[in-house]
Write a protein that holds these residues in place. Structure first.
Motif, PDB file in Angstrom:
ATOM      1  N   GLU A   1       3.565  23.987 -82.717  1.00  0.00           N
ATOM      2  CA  GLU A   1       3.258  25.396 -82.491  1.00  0.00           C
ATOM      3  C   GLU A   1       4.553  26.208 -82.419  1.00  0.00           C
ATOM      4  N   LYS A   2       4.473  27.425 -82.868  1.00  0.00           N
ATOM      5  CA  LYS A   2       5.634  28.308 -82.886  1.00  0.00           C
ATOM      6  C   LYS A   2       6.248  28.436 -81.499  1.00  0.00           C
ATOM      7  N   ASN A   3       7.562  28.345 -81.433  1.00  0.00           N
ATOM      8  CA  ASN A   3       8.357  28.471 -80.207  1.00  0.00           C
ATOM      9  C   ASN A   3       8.113  27.352 -79.192  1.00  0.00           C
ATOM     10  N   LEU A   4       7.530  26.231 -79.633  1.00  0.00           N
ATOM     11  CA  LEU A   4       7.305  25.099 -78.738  1.00  0.00           C
ATOM     12  C   LEU A   4       7.938  23.839 -79.323  1.00  0.00           C
ATOM     13  N   SER A   5       8.231  22.905 -78.470  1.00  0.00           N
ATOM     14  CA  SER A   5       8.694  21.596 -78.932  1.00  0.00           C
ATOM     15  C   SER A   5       7.476  20.769 -79.327  1.00  0.00           C
ATOM     16  N   LEU A   6       7.715  19.671 -80.018  1.00  0.00           N
ATOM     17  CA  LEU A   6       6.615  18.770 -80.360  1.00  0.00           C
ATOM     18  C   LEU A   6       5.936  18.253 -79.097  1.00  0.00           C
ATOM     19  N   ARG A   7       6.730  17.900 -78.104  1.00  0.00           N
ATOM     20  CA  ARG A   7       6.161  17.410 -76.833  1.00  0.00           C
ATOM     21  C   ARG A   7       5.243  18.445 -76.201  1.00  0.00           C
ATOM     22  N   GLU A   8       5.714  19.687 -76.125  1.00  0.00           N
ATOM     23  CA  GLU A   8       4.902  20.746 -75.502  1.00  0.00           C
ATOM     24  C   GLU A   8       3.653  21.026 -76.328  1.00  0.00           C
ATOM     25  N   THR A   9       3.776  20.964 -77.652  1.00  0.00           N
ATOM     26  CA  THR A   9       2.612  21.154 -78.521  1.00  0.00           C
ATOM     27  C   THR A   9       1.574  20.078 -78.239  1.00  0.00           C
ATOM     28  N   ARG A  10       2.025  18.828 -78.133  1.00  0.00           N
ATOM     29  CA  ARG A  10       1.091  17.722 -77.862  1.00  0.00           C
ATOM     30  C   ARG A  10       0.484  17.834 -76.465  1.00  0.00           C
ATOM     31  N   LYS A  11       1.285  18.233 -75.503  1.00  0.00           N
ATOM     32  CA  LYS A  11       0.779  18.414 -74.140  1.00  0.00           C
ATOM     33  C   LYS A  11      -0.337  19.460 -74.131  1.00  0.00           C
ATOM     34  N   ARG A  12      -0.116  20.559 -74.824  1.00  0.00           N
ATOM     35  CA  ARG A  12      -1.136  21.612 -74.907  1.00  0.00           C
ATOM     36  C   ARG A  12      -2.372  21.132 -75.670  1.00  0.00           C
ATOM     37  N   SER A  13      -2.153  20.308 -76.664  1.00  0.00           N
ATOM     38  CA  SER A  13      -3.270  19.749 -77.427  1.00  0.00           C
ATOM     39  C   SER A  13      -4.171  18.900 -76.526  1.00  0.00           C
ATOM     40  N   LEU A  14      -3.563  18.095 -75.655  1.00  0.00           N
ATOM     41  CA  LEU A  14      -4.345  17.289 -74.716  1.00  0.00           C
ATOM     42  C   LEU A  14      -5.126  18.185 -73.764  1.00  0.00           C
ATOM     43  N   LYS A  15      -4.483  19.225 -73.270  1.00  0.00           N
ATOM     44  CA  LYS A  15      -5.165  20.150 -72.367  1.00  0.00           C
ATOM     45  C   LYS A  15      -6.338  20.840 -73.064  1.00  0.00           C
ATOM     46  N   LYS A  16      -6.167  21.210 -74.333  1.00  0.00           N
ATOM     47  CA  LYS A  16      -7.248  21.843 -75.086  1.00  0.00           C
ATOM     48  C   LYS A  16      -8.453  20.909 -75.210  1.00  0.00           C
ATOM     49  N   LEU A  17      -8.185  19.609 -75.404  1.00  0.00           N
ATOM     50  CA  LEU A  17      -9.293  18.647 -75.451  1.00  0.00           C
ATOM     51  C   LEU A  17     -10.079  18.673 -74.144  1.00  0.00           C
ATOM     52  N   VAL A  18      -9.350  18.598 -73.050  1.00  0.00           N
ATOM     53  CA  VAL A  18      -9.989  18.595 -71.725  1.00  0.00           C
ATOM     54  C   VAL A  18     -10.745  19.897 -71.502  1.00  0.00           C
ATOM     55  N   ASP A  19     -10.137  21.017 -71.870  1.00  0.00           N
ATOM     56  CA  ASP A  19     -10.786  22.319 -71.695  1.00  0.00           C
ATOM     57  C   ASP A  19     -12.088  22.424 -72.498  1.00  0.00           C
ATOM     58  N   ARG A  20     -12.182  21.692 -73.626  1.00  0.00           N
ATOM     59  CA  ARG A  20     -13.409  21.677 -74.435  1.00  0.00           C
ATOM     60  C   ARG A  20     -14.456  20.708 -73.885  1.00  0.00           C
ATOM     61  N   GLY A  21     -14.117  19.985 -72.840  1.00  0.00           N
ATOM     62  CA  GLY A  21     -15.068  19.045 -72.254  1.00  0.00           C
ATOM     63  C   GLY A  21     -14.935  17.632 -72.774  1.00  0.00           C
ATOM     64  N   VAL A  22     -13.934  17.371 -73.587  1.00  0.00           N
ATOM     65  CA  VAL A  22     -13.690  16.016 -74.092  1.00  0.00           C
ATOM     66  C   VAL A  22     -12.988  15.217 -72.997  1.00  0.00           C
ATOM     67  N   VAL A  23     -13.421  13.988 -72.805  1.00  0.00           N
ATOM     68  CA  VAL A  23     -12.756  13.085 -71.870  1.00  0.00           C
ATOM     69  C   VAL A  23     -11.842  12.197 -72.713  1.00  0.00           C
ATOM     70  N   PRO A  24     -10.536  12.536 -72.779  1.00  0.00           N
ATOM     71  CA  PRO A  24      -9.632  11.785 -73.649  1.00  0.00           C
ATOM     72  C   PRO A  24      -9.127  10.484 -73.043  1.00  0.00           C
ATOM     73  N   GLY A  25      -9.413  10.274 -71.774  1.00  0.00           N
ATOM     74  CA  GLY A  25      -8.969   9.064 -71.101  1.00  0.00           C
ATOM     75  C   GLY A  25      -9.297   9.140 -69.629  1.00  0.00           C
ATOM     76  N   LEU A  26      -8.869   8.119 -68.937  1.00  0.00           N
ATOM     77  CA  LEU A  26      -9.153   8.013 -67.505  1.00  0.00           C
ATOM     78  C   LEU A  26      -7.860   7.769 -66.742  1.00  0.00           C
ATOM     79  N   LEU A  27      -7.782   8.323 -65.552  1.00  0.00           N
ATOM     80  CA  LEU A  27      -6.640   8.126 -64.669  1.00  0.00           C
ATOM     81  C   LEU A  27      -6.998   7.128 -63.585  1.00  0.00           C
ATOM     82  N   GLY A  28      -6.023   6.333 -63.193  1.00  0.00           N
ATOM     83  CA  GLY A  28      -6.164   5.437 -62.047  1.00  0.00           C
ATOM     84  C   GLY A  28      -5.305   5.963 -60.917  1.00  0.00           C
ATOM     85  N   TYR A  29      -5.813   5.901 -59.705  1.00  0.00           N
ATOM     86  CA  TYR A  29      -5.102   6.435 -58.546  1.00  0.00           C
ATOM     87  C   TYR A  29      -4.871   5.354 -57.499  1.00  0.00           C
TER      88      TYR A  29
END
Length: 188
Positions: A29-57
């Motif tokens: 994405e314009k004015n972003l690094s590849l890392r930041e673009t990918r981070k935002r891409s993951l957030k967009k998945l979650v915001d759409r209701g997609v469960v891209p993975g699971l966290l362990g605590y």
């Protein structure tokens, strides 16, 4: 996700578990690094209701992550010589693990795998596939994001293909959950 930002998780920070979800050249994405673009891409998945993975605590803190989902959501797998489809069966893929370096070698990845299988079963998934590393000698921890074959063997997975000496494709059939007799829709 604070887990990916921790020291020793640089591979996760570079990927944000989105590398296998896209095929071809990475678009930044314009004015972003590849890392930041990918981070935002993951957030967009979650915001759409997609469960891209699971966290362990542990003690309220995230210590591990497992990425899983329908195989067709991981476009890069279809182009991979090692991970290309074995057949046309509907299958979910487990693509990666991230474990906080402070708790590695304590069974966190195995616990995440167990939790992922339980979650998949409860959501009506019948077949799960993974692409572990199978080496005689121990590999560097940060290169084991696919998980070790021995972990999958211990969880009841069966090898169904091997297109490279150290990279099998393994599968596990899941039986209907005893805690849920209805199959949930995973339409996204």
């Amino acid at each position: 996700m604070t887990l990916f930002e921790r020291p020793g998780c640089s591979v996760a920070r570079g990927c944000w578990c989105t590398f296998y979800r896209a095929s071809g050249k990475s678009v930044v994405e314009k004015n972003l690094s590849l890392r930041e673009t990918r981070k935002r891409s993951l957030k967009k998945l979650v915001d759409r209701g997609v469960v891209p993975g699971l966290l362990g605590y542990r003690d309220g803190q995230p210590i591990g992550w497992v990425s899983l989902g329908p195989r067709d959501e991981y476009a890069r797998l279809a182009r991979s010589h090692v991970m290309k489809p074995v057949d046309d069966k509907p299958v979910w893929s487990i693509v990666c693990f991230v474990v906080d370096p402070k708790v590695r070698h304590q069974g966190v990845a195995a616990a995440l795998l167990k939790g992922a299988l339980k979650w998949a079963r409860e959501n009506g998934v019948n077949l799960v596939e993974a692409y572990p590393v199978d080496k005689v000698k121990r590999s560097a921890d940060d290169g084991m994001w696919f998980g070790a074959k021995s972990m999958y063997d211990n969880a009841g997975f069966v090898e169904v293909a091997r297109r490279k000496p150290t990279r099998p494709v393994v599968r596990k059939k899941l039986h209907a959950s005893t805690s849920s007799n209805r199959q949930r829709s995973l339409v996204r």
